[in-house]
Design an enzyme around this catalytic site. Structure first.
Site, short mmCIF file in Angstrom:
data_model
loop_
_atom_site.label_atom_id
_atom_site.label_comp_id
_atom_site.label_asym_id
_atom_site.label_seq_id
_atom_site.Cartn_x
_atom_site.Cartn_y
_atom_site.Cartn_z
N LYS A 79 0.72 -1.14 0.03
CA LYS A 79 0.10 -0.03 0.09
C LYS A 79 0.74 1.24 0.20
CE LYS A 79 -0.73 0.69 4.96
NZ LYS A 79 -2.15 0.90 5.94
N ASP A 80 2.12 1.02 0.28
CA ASP A 80 3.12 2.39 0.24
C ASP A 80 3.58 2.65 -1.15
OD1 ASP A 80 2.54 2.71 2.89
OD2 ASP A 80 4.38 1.80 3.68
N ARG A 127 -8.43 8.19 3.68
CA ARG A 127 -9.31 7.00 3.56
C ARG A 127 -10.06 6.75 4.90
NH1 ARG A 127 -9.13 1.94 4.90
NH2 ARG A 127 -6.92 2.05 5.33
N ARG A 128 -9.24 6.52 5.87
CA ARG A 128 -9.61 6.13 7.35
C ARG A 128 -10.76 7.25 7.75
NH1 ARG A 128 -4.34 3.32 9.12
NH2 ARG A 128 -4.53 1.34 8.32
N ARG A 145 0.94 10.52 13.22
CA ARG A 145 1.95 10.00 12.28
C ARG A 145 3.00 9.20 13.22
NH1 ARG A 145 4.33 12.44 8.01
NH2 ARG A 145 5.41 10.13 8.19
N ARG A 151 3.09 5.07 17.39
CA ARG A 151 1.54 5.47 17.34
C ARG A 151 1.02 4.84 18.48
NH1 ARG A 151 -0.41 5.40 11.18
NH2 ARG A 151 1.48 6.37 10.14
N CYS A 238 -1.70 9.52 -1.40
CA CYS A 238 -2.08 10.06 -0.19
C CYS A 238 -3.20 11.26 0.05
CB CYS A 238 -0.96 10.33 0.68
SG CYS A 238 -0.13 8.67 1.12
#
Length: 301
Positions: A79-80, A127-128, A145, A151, A238
């Site tokens: 996904k990155d 997205r979230r 971040r 996190r 992003c």
């Protein structure tokens, strides 16, 4: 048998991923070393990725190591990986996928519904943000971040009531006990490629393509190719609140769901799905492009 150098970020999760590939290759008789690197994406923590260049910041230094011959392959969270790789680079294979879903992590609340009115939820994924707002418009969603451990530390320090992370990373690091609830795709559609590992090489390295072929998961490669095709067709990055997730329905039938929302909350969530028979990458890409057209027709832009 070959001597292989893997370029990797130095976060705990990135190292786990690289060491996982290292172990698979060593079992096949290859000698494998790791080249640890800190990327710009790891260094810039005071701004959201959408404002400083996107997730490509996590892969550019690794690509430079490939280009200069200091490394042979780079292991990424798929996904990155930008939807279009720079000229001279190729995605050699996609490994078997871990759980692609999102997870709620909270010290005091067992589910999203259990969070009190106005609770603070941490995520830096647009997205979230849009999917959480669709589920709980009352929540206060704040930027988050840092690597996975950072996190979790910020959550434990009380800066948030809950945070949303990829279930795959927590499971890979043995932190599954931190998961309070997993979001089913019907509620929180995953990002394209979430939970999958991709291996990047320099184009033209037929030797590496052959060497990596036994590691590849064909069903996951086709499913993620369809997801990435949605993002590519939508100009996904992003800075775009876009979700795409594909699931096999039996045989060659692949269903892809896609969703788009306005990060400023000015529009309702747009959600579509498409179904098709997929047996090769071109068919996967075509299905993803079809889903993107449905999104656009439904009002996404």
């Amino acid at each position: 048998m070959s001597n292989i150098v893997i370029a990797t970020r130095e976060s705990r999760l990135a190292l786990w991923q690289a060491e996982h590939v290292q172990s698979l290759l060593q079992r096949a008789g290859h000698t494998v070393d790791l080249l640890g690197m800190t990327t710009r994406g790891d260094q810039i923590l005071d701004r959201s990725l959408s404002k400083v260049g996107g997730k490509g910041l996590f892969v550019k230094e690794l690509e430079l190591a490939l280009e200069e011959g200091r490394a042979d392959i780079a292991v990424h969270s798929l996904k990155d990986v930008p939807m279009d790789l720079p000229e001279g680079f190729a995605l050699a294979c996609v490994l078997e996928r871990e759980d692609p879903r999102d997870a709620l992590v909270s010290p005091h609340h067992a589910s999203l519904d259990a969070l009190p009115q106005g609770a603070v939820v941490g995520t830096s994924s647009l997205r979230r943000v849009v999917l959480l707002r669709a589920l709980r418009p009352d929540l206060r969603i704040e930027p988050l971040r840092g690597n996975l451990d950072t996190r979790l530390r910020k959550l434990d320090e009380g800066q948030y009531d809950a945070i949303v992370l990829a279930a795959a990373g927590l499971k890979r690091l043995g932190l599954e006990s931190r998961i309070r609830a997993v979001f089913e795709p019907e509620a929180m559609l995953p990002a394209a490629g979430q939970g999958a590992l991709g291996i990047e090489i320099r184009s033209g390295r037929a030797d590496l393509l052959a060497l990596l072929a036994p590691l590849a998961s064909r069903p996951d490669a086709l499913a993620t190719a369809a997801e990435r095709a949605v993002s590519r067709a939508m100009g996904g990055s992003c800075s775009m609140p876009l979700a795409a997730h594909a699931r096999w329905q039996g045989g060659d039938s692949l269903r892809i769901d896609a969703a788009w929302g306005d990060p400023d909350g000015a529009a309702t969530l747009v959600r579509v799905h498409a179904l098709g028979d997929v047996a090769e990458p071109a068919q996967a890409a075509a299905l993803g492009e079809h889903a993107a057209r449905l999104l656009q027709a439904a009002g996404a832009h």
